[in-house]
Motif scaffolding. Sequence first.
Motif, PDB file in Angstrom:
ATOM      1  N   ALA A  39      20.701  36.081  43.876  1.00 49.65           N
ATOM      2  CA  ALA A  39      21.592  37.231  44.059  1.00 49.65           C
ATOM      3  C   ALA A  39      21.947  37.861  42.716  1.00 49.65           C
ATOM      4  O   ALA A  39      21.941  39.084  42.572  1.00 49.65           O
ATOM      5  CB  ALA A  39      22.861  36.794  44.804  1.00 49.65           C
ATOM      6  N   LEU A  40      22.253  37.037  41.724  1.00 49.69           N
ATOM      7  CA  LEU A  40      22.602  37.561  40.402  1.00 49.69           C
ATOM      8  C   LEU A  40      21.423  38.281  39.756  1.00 49.69           C
ATOM      9  O   LEU A  40      21.606  39.253  39.024  1.00 49.69           O
ATOM     10  CB  LEU A  40      23.060  36.426  39.483  1.00 49.69           C
ATOM     11  N   ASN A  41      20.221  37.801  40.024  1.00 48.41           N
ATOM     12  CA  ASN A  41      19.030  38.374  39.400  1.00 48.41           C
ATOM     13  C   ASN A  41      18.773  39.814  39.833  1.00 48.41           C
ATOM     14  O   ASN A  41      18.040  40.547  39.157  1.00 48.41           O
ATOM     15  CB  ASN A  41      17.809  37.508  39.722  1.00 48.41           C
TER      16      ASN A  41
ATOM     17  N   THR B 124      30.140  37.801  40.556  1.00 54.73           N
ATOM     18  CA  THR B 124      30.397  36.774  41.566  1.00 54.73           C
ATOM     19  C   THR B 124      31.388  37.268  42.615  1.00 54.73           C
ATOM     20  O   THR B 124      31.359  36.806  43.761  1.00 54.73           O
ATOM     21  CB  THR B 124      30.941  35.483  40.920  1.00 54.73           C
ATOM     22  N   MET B 125      32.237  38.203  42.240  1.00 63.57           N
ATOM     23  CA  MET B 125      33.211  38.733  43.199  1.00 63.57           C
ATOM     24  C   MET B 125      32.518  39.507  44.318  1.00 63.57           C
ATOM     25  O   MET B 125      33.063  39.655  45.410  1.00 63.57           O
ATOM     26  CB  MET B 125      34.224  39.619  42.482  1.00 63.57           C
ATOM     27  N   ASP B 126      31.315  40.005  44.038  1.00 62.86           N
ATOM     28  CA  ASP B 126      30.573  40.782  45.034  1.00 62.86           C
ATOM     29  C   ASP B 126      29.553  39.935  45.799  1.00 62.86           C
ATOM     30  O   ASP B 126      28.838  40.452  46.661  1.00 62.86           O
ATOM     31  CB  ASP B 126      29.837  41.943  44.349  1.00 62.86           C
ATOM     32  N   PHE B 127      29.468  38.644  45.470  1.00 65.05           N
ATOM     33  CA  PHE B 127      28.496  37.760  46.115  1.00 65.05           C
ATOM     34  C   PHE B 127      29.048  37.249  47.441  1.00 65.05           C
ATOM     35  O   PHE B 127      30.149  36.711  47.509  1.00 65.05           O
ATOM     36  CB  PHE B 127      28.178  36.586  45.186  1.00 65.05           C
ATOM     37  N   ASN B 128      28.277  37.419  48.506  1.00 65.91           N
ATOM     38  CA  ASN B 128      28.659  36.918  49.825  1.00 65.91           C
ATOM     39  C   ASN B 128      27.794  35.703  50.158  1.00 65.91           C
ATOM     40  O   ASN B 128      26.630  35.848  50.545  1.00 65.91           O
ATOM     41  CB  ASN B 128      28.465  38.003  50.888  1.00 65.91           C
ATOM     42  N   PRO B 129      28.309  34.499  49.992  1.00 66.31           N
ATOM     43  CA  PRO B 129      27.494  33.297  50.223  1.00 66.31           C
ATOM     44  C   PRO B 129      27.139  33.129  51.686  1.00 66.31           C
ATOM     45  O   PRO B 129      27.940  33.463  52.572  1.00 66.31           O
ATOM     46  CB  PRO B 129      28.399  32.166  49.735  1.00 66.31           C
ATOM     47  N   PRO B 130      25.945  32.602  51.975  1.00 67.09           N
ATOM     48  CA  PRO B 130      25.574  32.320  53.363  1.00 67.09           C
ATOM     49  C   PRO B 130      26.396  31.160  53.921  1.00 67.09           C
ATOM     50  O   PRO B 130      27.089  30.454  53.175  1.00 67.09           O
ATOM     51  CB  PRO B 130      24.090  31.942  53.248  1.00 67.09           C
ATOM     52  N   ALA B 131      26.300  30.966  55.209  1.00 66.63           N
ATOM     53  CA  ALA B 131      27.134  29.959  55.877  1.00 66.63           C
ATOM     54  C   ALA B 131      26.864  28.549  55.370  1.00 66.63           C
ATOM     55  O   ALA B 131      27.766  27.697  55.376  1.00 66.63           O
ATOM     56  CB  ALA B 131      26.917  30.036  57.384  1.00 66.63           C
TER      57      ALA B 131
ATOM     58  N   ASN C 219      43.648  33.809  43.840  1.00 67.73           N
ATOM     59  CA  ASN C 219      43.322  34.989  44.630  1.00 67.73           C
ATOM     60  C   ASN C 219      41.939  35.455  44.212  1.00 67.73           C
ATOM     61  O   ASN C 219      41.311  34.870  43.322  1.00 67.73           O
ATOM     62  CB  ASN C 219      44.377  36.084  44.444  1.00 67.73           C
ATOM     63  N   ASP C 220      41.453  36.488  44.841  1.00 72.84           N
ATOM     64  CA  ASP C 220      40.090  36.963  44.569  1.00 72.84           C
ATOM     65  C   ASP C 220      39.913  37.469  43.149  1.00 72.84           C
ATOM     66  O   ASP C 220      38.785  37.546  42.659  1.00 72.84           O
ATOM     67  CB  ASP C 220      39.710  38.069  45.561  1.00 72.84           C
ATOM     68  N   ASP C 221      41.009  37.820  42.485  1.00 73.30           N
ATOM     69  CA  ASP C 221      40.906  38.346  41.126  1.00 73.30           C
ATOM     70  C   ASP C 221      40.853  37.260  40.059  1.00 73.30           C
ATOM     71  O   ASP C 221      40.435  37.520  38.929  1.00 73.30           O
ATOM     72  CB  ASP C 221      42.090  39.269  40.816  1.00 73.30           C
ATOM     73  N   ASN C 222      41.309  36.050  40.384  1.00 69.17           N
ATOM     74  CA  ASN C 222      41.345  35.010  39.348  1.00 69.17           C
ATOM     75  C   ASN C 222      40.578  33.740  39.710  1.00 69.17           C
ATOM     76  O   ASN C 222      40.523  32.798  38.909  1.00 69.17           O
ATOM     77  CB  ASN C 222      42.793  34.650  38.987  1.00 69.17           C
ATOM     78  N   TYR C 223      39.978  33.714  40.907  1.00 67.20           N
ATOM     79  CA  TYR C 223      39.319  32.484  41.370  1.00 67.20           C
ATOM     80  C   TYR C 223      38.051  32.848  42.136  1.00 67.20           C
ATOM     81  O   TYR C 223      38.033  33.807  42.908  1.00 67.20           O
ATOM     82  CB  TYR C 223      40.269  31.703  42.283  1.00 67.20           C
ATOM     83  N   GLY C 224      36.996  32.079  41.904  1.00 65.41           N
ATOM     84  CA  GLY C 224      35.742  32.334  42.619  1.00 65.41           C
ATOM     85  C   GLY C 224      34.629  31.471  42.078  1.00 65.41           C
ATOM     86  O   GLY C 224      34.872  30.400  41.493  1.00 65.41           O
ATOM     87  N   LEU C 225      33.404  31.908  42.248  1.00 63.65           N
ATOM     88  CA  LEU C 225      32.258  31.185  41.715  1.00 63.65           C
ATOM     89  C   LEU C 225      32.184  31.399  40.204  1.00 63.65           C
ATOM     90  O   LEU C 225      32.263  32.538  39.734  1.00 63.65           O
ATOM     91  CB  LEU C 225      30.968  31.668  42.379  1.00 63.65           C
ATOM     92  N   ILE C 226      32.042  30.312  39.470  1.00 65.41           N
ATOM     93  CA  ILE C 226      31.975  30.378  38.008  1.00 65.41           C
ATOM     94  C   ILE C 226      30.748  29.618  37.516  1.00 65.41           C
ATOM     95  O   ILE C 226      30.176  28.795  38.233  1.00 65.41           O
ATOM     96  CB  ILE C 226      33.248  29.792  37.371  1.00 65.41           C
ATOM     97  N   HIS C 227      30.359  29.900  36.289  1.00 62.19           N
ATOM     98  CA  HIS C 227      29.227  29.195  35.684  1.00 62.19           C
ATOM     99  C   HIS C 227      29.563  27.727  35.478  1.00 62.19           C
ATOM    100  O   HIS C 227      28.750  26.843  35.768  1.00 62.19           O
ATOM    101  CB  HIS C 227      28.854  29.861  34.356  1.00 62.19           C
ATOM    102  N   GLY C 228      30.725  27.455  34.918  1.00 65.83           N
ATOM    103  CA  GLY C 228      31.191  26.087  34.750  1.00 65.83           C
ATOM    104  C   GLY C 228      30.842  25.433  33.428  1.00 65.83           C
ATOM    105  O   GLY C 228      31.393  24.372  33.104  1.00 65.83           O
ATOM    106  N   ASP C 229      29.948  26.051  32.635  1.00 65.74           N
ATOM    107  CA  ASP C 229      29.538  25.402  31.383  1.00 65.74           C
ATOM    108  C   ASP C 229      28.909  26.423  30.432  1.00 65.74           C
ATOM    109  O   ASP C 229      27.895  26.144  29.791  1.00 65.74           O
ATOM    110  CB  ASP C 229      28.541  24.285  31.696  1.00 65.74           C
TER     111      ASP C 229
END
Length: 347
Positions: A82-84, A150-157, A209-219
Motif C-alpha cells: 500500500a505504501l509503495n 498510514t492514516m490513509d491505510f485501510n487494513p484488510p480484515a 486518537n487518529d491524529d496521534n496513534y496508528g501504524l508506525i515503523h517502530g524502528d
Amino acid sequence: MKPFFQYDTDDHRRDLLIRAGKVTLTALQQYDVAWDKIQFIGLSDTITYKIEASPTGAYLLRIHSDRMSKEEIRSELVFLQALNKLEDLSVPVGVANRDGSYVLEVDTDEGYHRPYVTIMHWVEGEHLKEITDDHAFQMGLLMGNLHQATMDFNPPADFVRPAWDVDSFRTKMARLERYYSCFLSSEGWGLYQAAAEKIRSDFSAMSSNDDNYGLIHGDLHSGNIVFSEELPAPIDFGMCGYGYFLYDIAGALLELNPKLRRKYIQGYESIRRLESGYVRHLECFFVMVMIENYCHHSSDPRETSSLIHEQPYAQAYIRQYLNDISFLFEGIESVTPGIPSVMDRNT
C-alpha cells in the motif's frame, strides 16, 4: 522440536548460520530469481542476505524468527504494498514465488522448526556516515510523510501486527530482569524500575486518537534509512505495528544531539503538526524506547561492554525524567552510573 533461532553461544550461532545458508538456497529455488551472488548482511530478529541477480537487480532475503507469526509477516508485506503506491515514499516490497506465495515455510535440518522466508526488492541507497542538520530535517520529513500515509491505510480484515504499548513494554522489562546484572548494579536496576513505573503511569494519562496513534515503523533510526540523491527512504519494517506516533519519533531521536532533534522536529512538523505540549510525552517515549533497546541487547554477551559504556548518559536521562526535568532539547551531563562491579559481573 527445537527453535530454528539459537545463537546464545558462538557454537550455536555458527550452527544457526549454517542452517540459514541451506534454507536460503532451498528458498531461492522457489523463485524466478537468477541470482549471481549471496551476501550475508546480519543476524537479529531475522537473518538477512542481499541477493544480487541479473537482469532484475538485487533483492533482500529474510529468514524470520518465531517472534512474528505468518499472518503478521504477511500483513507487513500488505502494508508495504500500500505504501509503495504513494509518490512520496519508496519502500521495500515483497516478491511472490512461483506459486504466488509471499511468505514461505522452508524445510530445514531435522529436529528444528521450519522458518518462514520472505524476499523483497532491494531499496538502493547509502547509509549516512554523519548526520547533518539537513539530513535530520529530511529524516523528520520522511517520518511525517510515513505517518500521514498510514492514516490513509485501510487494513484488510485479516491484517495482524503487534502493538507497542505498555503491555509490550512490561514484557520487555521482564526480559531485562533476567539479564540486567551484566551491566547494571542493584542501584542502577532500581532506577530502571522506577522509570518503568513512571512510564506506565504516564501512559495511563494519555489518550489515543487518529491524529496521534496508528501504524508506525517502530524502528526508524538512521540504520534503517538509506539516502539516494539526498533523499531518504525507509527500510526494515519488521517492527512495524500499532503505537503512538511520538513513540516512533522518540526512537529516531535517541541517536541525535539536541540541535539535530530540533531539526528533525522541524522536518516532521513541515508535514504534520504535533499536539500542544508534546515534549513531555515525547520524553516519556524517549526513555521507554531507550530502555527497550537495552532489553533487546542485554542477553547478548557481545553487547555488554557497549551497554556499560552508555550508562553514564542513559541513567542521566532517566534521572531527569524521574525528576520531571525536561531534557530533550537541552544538553545533559553524564552521571556516575549504577553499574555492576567486576565481582558482581562474575557472580
